[in-house]
Design a protein around this motif. Structure first.
Motif, short mmCIF file in Angstrom:
data_model
loop_
_atom_site.label_atom_id
_atom_site.label_comp_id
_atom_site.label_asym_id
_atom_site.label_seq_id
_atom_site.Cartn_x
_atom_site.Cartn_y
_atom_site.Cartn_z
N ASP A 62 0.92 -1.41 -0.28
CA ASP A 62 0.08 0.21 0.01
C ASP A 62 0.69 0.99 -0.26
N ALA A 63 1.23 1.50 1.31
CA ALA A 63 2.74 2.57 0.49
C ALA A 63 3.35 2.44 -0.57
N THR A 64 3.79 1.27 -1.45
CA THR A 64 4.33 1.66 -2.16
C THR A 64 3.45 2.09 -3.40
N LEU A 65 1.88 1.83 -3.67
CA LEU A 65 0.97 2.11 -3.69
C LEU A 65 1.04 3.22 -4.22
N LEU A 66 0.86 3.98 -2.92
CA LEU A 66 0.67 5.46 -2.78
C LEU A 66 1.76 7.03 -2.74
N LYS A 67 3.01 5.84 -2.88
CA LYS A 67 3.76 6.77 -4.03
C LYS A 67 3.93 6.67 -4.73
N CYS A 68 3.12 5.83 -6.01
CA CYS A 68 2.73 5.78 -7.01
C CYS A 68 1.82 7.14 -7.61
N ILE A 69 0.61 6.91 -7.03
CA ILE A 69 -0.60 7.56 -6.79
C ILE A 69 0.26 9.32 -6.56
N LEU A 70 0.98 9.81 -5.22
CA LEU A 70 1.64 10.90 -5.45
C LEU A 70 2.91 11.08 -6.83
N THR A 71 2.91 10.53 -7.22
CA THR A 71 3.80 11.20 -8.48
C THR A 71 2.44 10.90 -9.40
N SER A 72 1.79 10.20 -10.34
CA SER A 72 1.39 10.36 -10.57
C SER A 72 0.60 12.12 -10.73
N GLN A 73 -0.14 12.18 -9.07
CA GLN A 73 -0.56 13.62 -9.40
C GLN A 73 0.50 14.63 -9.25
N ASN A 74 1.59 14.75 -9.54
CA ASN A 74 3.25 15.33 -9.45
C ASN A 74 3.13 15.37 -10.83
N LEU A 75 2.79 14.30 -12.15
CA LEU A 75 3.63 14.60 -13.47
C LEU A 75 1.75 15.39 -13.54
#
Length: 412
Positions: A62-75
């Motif tokens: 879940d922590a790894t997926l959260l990083k994917c979510i935040l990076t997608s938002q940053n993009l």
């Protein structure tokens, strides 16, 4: 799938949602394993230990997926708007700086995914070892049984037939996935050849690493009849393979459900004989973990491809002397491409959020069954709980092979 690098570009931004059914199945299969090994305390302890390890691993996922979510938002919220401003002001140097910042975000994700992939690999081996321990104890116990029940014999025969059919279907599914990857690579190479004559399409393919969306953009940007015909032919071939994969996944899931049903019959018969049931559910746990492991490997390769694509965009569009002079000309194409890229990455981020919710639920509630000793259940309670878990398994939807829903519009 896990031991060979898949096509660099994903067909659809929803690919990460394949994690959902595998994660949901894992806890339910642990529950069935726990029930089937009731009255064998040493084996119950093995299941409980592995289930707790999986629960903790899902927390890390879940922590790894959260990083994917935040990076997608940053993009979507930072990188793309900054690129738009840089292009509007003809500031190629600023664009390069923004792309370098994005590479740092993405490298951080790659490092995290690599670590979680390694943990899943080790944990999957541990679960497989536990299944072997159960089999050994079962063999030792079965040697003491001299009379074999006819019902158990027939049930075991049916189970073996289903296992053979499942093995055949799974092998066929793996071959189809390889053909899909090969066809996707072929489309990707064709798209690369087209981008040489369409700068806008080249920018889009660098910003949106989903082959389904690139196919749509080719139809919008290219009008040469021969190229269009070739693209349509490749797309038809790929769609046939995707339809085959979906059908095989449905068939595989139906066979798995039949196996679960027949395993219950075998379990009941084994209990009457005093034999340890075959740890088929524990083996399925390991299979589900392996699927999650393989999808996370795809995720790692995906982010590596994104990093490479952004670097290519930086070099060819904002650094290369042959294209920097065309920045003003490309402005219209670039700005429209950014809008479509934002949509694609928003879809990917939403898919990661769905997977994250499932992992959170798995970590919080899905393993409460460990609080109850299965050997304390009456026969009626045991059957009721088994049927309840099996019903939940039947209600899990197998992953669908989705096509893209965002249609790019390349400035003409």
């Amino acid at each position: 799938m896990a031991d060979s690098k898949m096509a660099v570009t994903q067909w659809s931004p929803e690919f990460v949602q394949d994690l959902l059914p595998a994660a949901e199945k894992t806890a339910l299969l642990y529950h069935l394993s726990y029930l089937c090994l009731a009255k064998f305390p040493s084996l119950e302890r093995i299941i409980r230990s592995r289930a707790v390890e999986t629960q903790l691993l899902f927390g890390s996922s879940d922590a790894t997926l959260l990083k994917c979510i935040l990076t997608s938002q940053n993009l979507v919220e930072s990188l793309f708007p900054m690129l738009v401003k840089a292009v509007e002001k003809n500031k190629a140097v600023l664009a390069v700086q923004f792309l370098e910042k994005a590479k740092v975000w993405i490298q951080d994700i790659i490092t995290h995914v690599e670590k979680i992939v390694e943990k899943y690999g080790t944990h999957s081996q541990d679960v497989a070892s536990s299944a072997s321990d159960v089999i050994k104890e079962k063999d030792d116990t079965d040697k003491k049984i001299t009379v074999q029940d006819n019902e158990l014999k027939q049930t075991e025969k049916t189970l073996n037939d289903l296992k053979s059919e499942l093995k055949k279907t799974t092998e066929e599914l793996a071959k189809t996935e390889k053909r899909i990857n090969s066809k996707t690579q072929q489309i990707q190479e064709f798209a690369k050849s087209i981008t040489k004559t369409s700068k806008g399409l080249g920018i889009f393919s660098a910003l949106v690493p989903f082959i389904g969306l690139i196919v749509k953009s080719i139809y919008d940007a290219v009008h040469d009849p021969e190229n269009v015909a070739q693209m349509k032919a490749l797309e038809v071939e790929l769609n046939i393979l995707i339809a085959d994969k979906t059908a095989l996944k449905q068939k595989e899931w139906q066979i798995q459900l039949q196996l679960i049903d027949w395993q219950m019959k075998a379990t009941k018969a084994s209990f009457d004989l005093g034999s340890i049931p075959d740890p088929i559910h524990l083996k399925e746990v390991q299979s589900s973990l392996s699927k999650i492991h393989a999808i996370l490997i795809q995720l790692k390769y995906f982010w590596e491809s994104v990093a490479g694509a952004l670097d290519y965009l930086k070099q060819k569009t904002f650094v290369g002397e042959d294209l920097i002079d065309d920045l003003t000309v490309l402005k219209c194409e670039f700005l429209q491409t950014i809008k479509k890229a934002e949509q694609a990455w928003s879809i990917f981020g939403a898919g990661c959020k769905k997977a994250s919710v499932i992992f959170k639920l798995q970590t919080k509630d899905a393993y409460k069954f460990l609080e109850v000793n299965p050997s304390s259940l009456s026969k009626e309670e045991w059957e009721k709980e088994y049927e309840s878990v099996k019903k939940q398994l039947e209600n899990i939807d197998p992953p669908q092979c989705v096509t893209s829903s965002v249609t790019p519009a390349i400035c003409q």
